[in-house]
Design an enzyme around this catalytic site. Sequence first.
Site, short mmCIF file in Angstrom:
data_model
loop_
_atom_site.label_atom_id
_atom_site.label_comp_id
_atom_site.label_asym_id
_atom_site.label_seq_id
_atom_site.Cartn_x
_atom_site.Cartn_y
_atom_site.Cartn_z
N VAL A 17 0.83 -1.21 0.00
CA VAL A 17 0.00 0.00 0.00
C VAL A 17 0.87 1.26 0.00
CG1 VAL A 17 -1.85 1.26 1.19
CG2 VAL A 17 -1.83 -1.25 1.24
N LYS A 109 -6.73 -2.04 10.11
CA LYS A 109 -7.97 -2.52 10.75
C LYS A 109 -7.70 -3.29 12.02
CE LYS A 109 -6.84 -5.20 7.28
NZ LYS A 109 -6.83 -5.18 5.84
N VAL A 136 -11.44 -0.60 6.01
CA VAL A 136 -12.59 -1.47 5.74
C VAL A 136 -12.87 -1.50 4.25
CG1 VAL A 136 -15.01 -1.98 6.25
CG2 VAL A 136 -13.61 -0.82 7.96
N ILE A 140 -13.36 0.71 -1.45
CA ILE A 140 -14.80 1.02 -1.42
C ILE A 140 -15.08 2.10 -0.38
CG2 ILE A 140 -17.11 0.09 -1.00
CD1 ILE A 140 -16.04 -2.69 -1.61
N LYS A 209 -12.92 -5.87 10.52
CA LYS A 209 -13.70 -4.92 9.73
C LYS A 209 -15.13 -4.83 10.25
CE LYS A 209 -10.73 -5.85 5.77
NZ LYS A 209 -10.48 -6.80 4.68
#
Length: 441
Positions: A17, A109, A136, A140, A209
């Site tokens: 990431v 998370k 989460v 999205i 999550k």
Amino acid sequence: MPEAGSLRVALLGCGVVGTQVARLLTEHHDELAARVGATLEIVGIAVRNPDAPREQVTGTPLEPLLTADAEGLVARADVVVEVMGGIEPARTLLLSAIAHGASVVTANKALLAQDGPTLYAAADAAGVDLYFEAAVAGAIPIVRPVRESLAGDQVRRVLGIVNGTTNYVLDRMATEGLDLDVAVKEAQSLGYAEADPTADVEGFDAAAKAAILASLAFHTRVSLDDVAREGITSVTADDVASAASTGHVVKLLAIAERNRAADGTDGIQVRVHPALVPVTHPLAGVRGAYNAVFVEAESAGELMFYGRGAGGGPTASAVLGDVVSVARHRVLGGRGPVESWYADLPVLPATESRTRFQVRLEVVDRPGVLAQVAAVLAGHDVSIEAVRQTAGHAAADGHEVAALLLSTHAAPERALAATVEALEGLDVVREIVSVLRVEGS
Ligand SMILES: NC(=O)c1ccc[n+]([C@@H]2O[C@H](COP(=O)([O-])OP(=O)(O)OC[C@H]3O[C@@H](n4cnc5c(N)ncnc54)[C@H](O)[C@@H]3O)[C@@H](O)[C@H]2O)c1
Ligand SMILES: N[C@@H](CCO)C(=O)O
Ligand code: NA
């Protein structure tokens, strides 16, 4: 202090990431500046080993920015982006960043589900933002919609496919008839599952999550320990095929819902488990490693959020959205939403949930057996919706056995557990093959 019109960004972690976050911050430097009203300058990237060879993904090499001194780095940033993962040192570094007055963005998370309240309280006391959209369902937008767009509504239920690895595995079992372990190996070779896939297949990732979503949806503190969790390791190719024969697909669902216990207590329930979802439900169409979150709210009705839940680029998109938000607040003044736990609802035990079930069992095939099985369900006040018996076959010991598939109406989890135990005690029951909840109908 930063130069006028410039914000100092510290990146903690430069893996899957972090690399993409660094790429987006450098490649879209000018556009981001226009959107924020100040430039975002990376002042350092903390990694375990700055000398380790790494792929160059940006026009400007990142090497000069790498440092092993994460603590020193957070002390000189306005915005700290934590994408290193794990509990420590991520927690200490975020608390330190907050104490220095930095706004923080995290994708972590595991940390939020375990110790979110400590971070939220620190951010609140310091008057800085704590944003975590990437934690989460990756790319999205779901944290922001639940925390902000639905803040005026009453959320009743959240049903999510929030783990891409397990969704991929179950999808391959359904479409190719693969066994679980073969599908998991495939997911590993494609880079979805980790070398140690435990967090995904045992439902820990989805449970973290679920805890975060439940906290936001119901204005109540929910931690990982509050989530009843069951992974997909006991799901067989046979379960998946049987599900298809009754018009269902098996999905690992994260469920958070308002509920009332038998004693009248109003509360919430948060659980993660494999479930049968009717093929007509929007979640049934979520294929491969995709994620989706289905929200039922009093006034909004049904909403579904769909997209990529993992991967460097998609997750970095969510991180960047948060970076822009917190940076805008620093430029314009003010802050984003703070945590809201006013409702303080009790988390009810999983035994208080009511769902429909499908029970598959093997019984001795002779007159009166079905009546005995039905009597056990009736004795536990569990109502049968449908029964299907498939052609019997001769077992090794000479008995004719038949496979039964019982579908129940909604029943309390505790009644179902007692029913299954009683069925196991019947001489005519050779095996309880599987017990699966039916959700989303
Ligand atoms: N990979 C995804 O698809 C994804 C999706 C959503 C959220 N996340 C979350 O994002 C975070 C990062 O995930 P990732 O996949 O990029 O991980 P990764 O393992 O690829 O990268 C982690 C990075 O952090 C650095 N790091 C780890 N511990 C450190 C320490 N003690 N000191 C200094 N640096 C340290 C490593 O050197 C590495 O650069 C995790 O919290 C993860 O749960 C990941
Ligand atoms: N391991 C997770 C990705 C990060 O949340 C998944 O398979 O969805
Ligand atoms: Na998200």
